[in-house]
Design an enzyme around this catalytic site. Structure first.
Site, PDB file in Angstrom:
ATOM      1  N   GLY A   1      -4.721  -1.357  -1.790  1.00 55.42           N
ATOM      2  CA  GLY A   1      -3.624  -0.518  -1.311  1.00 55.42           C
ATOM      3  C   GLY A   1      -3.900   0.086   0.044  1.00 55.42           C
ATOM      4  O   GLY A   1      -3.397   1.162   0.370  1.00 55.42           O
TER       5      GLY A   1
ATOM      6  N   SER B   1      -8.301  -6.656  -1.896  1.00 54.76           N
ATOM      7  CA  SER B   1      -7.840  -6.037  -0.661  1.00 54.76           C
ATOM      8  C   SER B   1      -8.751  -4.863  -0.286  1.00 54.76           C
ATOM      9  O   SER B   1      -9.954  -5.041  -0.136  1.00 54.76           O
ATOM     10  CB  SER B   1      -6.369  -5.615  -0.796  1.00 54.76           C
ATOM     11  OG  SER B   1      -5.809  -5.310   0.463  1.00 54.76           O
TER      12      SER B   1
END
Length: 556
Positions: free
Chosen positions: A128, A207
């Protein structure tokens, strides 16, 4: 405070009683108190949601490291309240029903319905961009349903709440990373109670979560907390991974929140410590042209406290003074697809001044030198053509490299040179007719950022969440989950007796790597020409992340 906690746990008890009717349960006795989880409706597993693993400091201490978790005497009903840390819904990803609160440090434990003990454990760190996300954004139920592993997901502080870094006693930096360390320590103390082996823990992330586990690997605070690492689509050497200049970033971020002027660092710190959480996390830093996110981990000043990161990741990797553990390390072939959201706005800006889109972790002696490098890079990717619909694939390649791919391959090179001979590198490239094609092309498709993570985990709304598919797709998902599970349980993605092609660790020249697409095949050096370009540029112009200075004067 005590009275407040009693009320909270009473509410949880009531909520749990309502939920428990007709649901098979399992009680686990922790040092904190008894915890009751419930049988999943779909999978043959038990879920224990939202267990506090630490306490987030509040008020003027909001940026400090985590405190010990609460304790209780009544049964804690571990039902899913969708607890998340304070954040702004910048991407429209937040769940419709959630409990957003500042004391948000909770973990969820997924346990197979088996009497077997000492199971391997995998801890997943959510992504995120360090500014949003929550532990169960993508869940690991399919892994656990194999009865081969126990899985843990968790929240950590994000955005400025987790990553403001002023180098002061009250705002030392890396609160979000220290939350992650606290979680790993909690796992060591408690996972055996759920049937897991604390000596057989794999940390995995996607991520920003991938960059996080890559950072956890090189931090002195995580010694003996895990034995394997799976960074999927993110590296500790990425431009977004560590702040280059934390004080400058704090100034820039303050400008996004207020028009006030601050004369010194004391006033700036007071501002951040006293504003409401909705204002604190309202700055949008997710779409910067320089591939940075502003509020991210930092190199800390030594303040006599526990330091998560005391030097730049590149220096640590070059020194070889870190834990060398087996790694399953890779990227998708079209990571830069994620930046197509900005294409119509950015293409003209890139043609006007491409240098604005160079990564934030490059530093030049002059503007002339910067423009020369920008011209070299633009010509490499786009040739003599403009950034346009015609060259959209080059646009995807460029942002694939500067955001994710090159930093992963740079980290691989440094680690191999430092002596890690247990790194298994892959490129994920699977697509089918349901895959969204690249716009302005003749239906050219590839794997978007973190597609491999969503495939091996349980899918995610708004990205990919298929409950049906072709036989080819189902076989592909089964194969990918098998490879990941192999690594979690043995330290090798392809054991000796596997049906898959032999997969040796990466060596010199970043070779070999496994291509994970419609077929599974071993190949040589990935992205050779592109990595050689960036190797040369980073060798000459890399800006090493620095700890926040002790300056007291601040000009905004």
């Amino acid at each position: 405070m005590c009275r407040f906690l009693c009320v909270v746990f009473a509410l949880l008890w009531c909520q749990g009683n309502a939920f428990s009717s007709g649901h098979e349960s399992r009680l686990v006795e922790l040092a904190q108190g008894p915890v009751k989880g419930y049988k999943d409706k779909e999978f043959d597993i038990y879920t224990f949601y939202d267990i506090p693993y630490a306490t987030a400091p509040t008020g003027l201490d909001r940026f400090k490291g985590p405190l010990p978790p609460p304790t209780w005497s009544e049964v804690f009903e571990a039902v899913d309240k969708v607890t998340i840390c304070p954040q702004t819904d910048l991407m429209g990803w937040l769940p419709n029903v959630m409990t957003m609160q500042e004391d948000c440090l909770t973990a969820s434990v997924y346990v197979p319905d088996t009497i077997q003990k000492h199971l391997p454990v995998v801890v997943y760190v959510h992504g995120g961009a360090y500014v949003m996300g929550w532990g169960n954004m993508v869940t690991p139920k399919n892994f656990v349903n194999s009865k081969k592993v126990i899985a843990v997901t968790f929240n950590y502080r994000v955005g400025a709440h987790g990553f403001l870094c002023l180098g002061t006693n009250d705002v030392p930096g890396n609160a979000g990373m220290k939350d992650q360390v606290a979680l790993l320590r909690w796992v060591q103390k408690n996972i055996a109670k759920f049937g897991g082996d604390p000596n057989d823990v794999t940390i995995a992330g996607y991520s920003a979560g991938s960059a996080s586990v890559d950072l956890l690997m090189i931090s002195k605070t995580t010694d003996n907390l895990f034995k394997r690492v799976i960074p999927d689509s993110g590296a500790n050497t990425a431009a977004f991974s560590v702040q280059i200049d934390p004080i400058q970033n704090a100034k820039e971020y303050a400008k996004l929140l207020t028009s006030k002027k601050f004369d010194n660092l004391v006033d700036l710190e007071r501002f951040f410590k006293t504003i409401p959480y909705d204002q604190l996390n309202s700055g949008n830093t997710g779409f910067r042209p320089d591939s940075s996110f502003v509020m991210t981990p930092c190199v800390e000043r030594d303040l006599g406290q526990e330091v998560f990161l005391g030097d730049s990741p590149v220096n640590i990797l070059k020194s070889g003074d870190y834990k060398k553990v087996p790694m399953l390390y890779g990227f998708c072939d079209m990571e830069g697809f994620i930046r197509l959201l900005n294409f119509n706005t950015w293409k003209d800006l890139m043609n006007k001044k491409f240098s604005d889109f160079l990564p934030a972790d490059l530093k030049f002696k002059s503007e002339i030198e910067k423009e020369q490098v920008a011209e070299r890079v633009k010509r490499f990717y786009f040739g003599d053509k403009a950034v346009s619909e015609e060259t959209v694939l080059a646009y995807v390649d460029y942002f694939s490299d500067v955001l994710f791919t090159y930093s992963i391959l740079r980290s691989v090179k440094l680690q191999v040179e430092a002596g890690n001979d247990q790194i298994y590198v892959y490129e994920y490239s699977y697509y089918d007719d349901e895959t969204i094609p690249v716009p302005y092309t003749n239906n050219i498709r590839g794997a978007n950022h973190c597609t491999q993570c969503v495939i091996v985990l349980d899918g995610w709304k708004g990205y990919i969440n298929r409950t049906s598919g072709t036989d080819e797709f189902k076989t592909h998902v089964k194969n990918m989950r098998t490879i990941w599970l192999n690594f979690m349980t043995t330290g090798k993605p392809v054991p000796e007796d596997s049906e898959f092609p032999k997969w040796p660790p990466v060596g010199a020249n970043r070779s070999p790597h496994m291509s994970l697409g419609k077929t599974i095949e071993l190949r040589g050096t990935p992205r050779k020409e592109r990595t050689e370009l960036w190797d040369d540029i980073y060798e000459k112009y890399y800006a090493y992340p620095m700890p926040p200075t002790s300056q007291t004067h601040v000009e905004l």
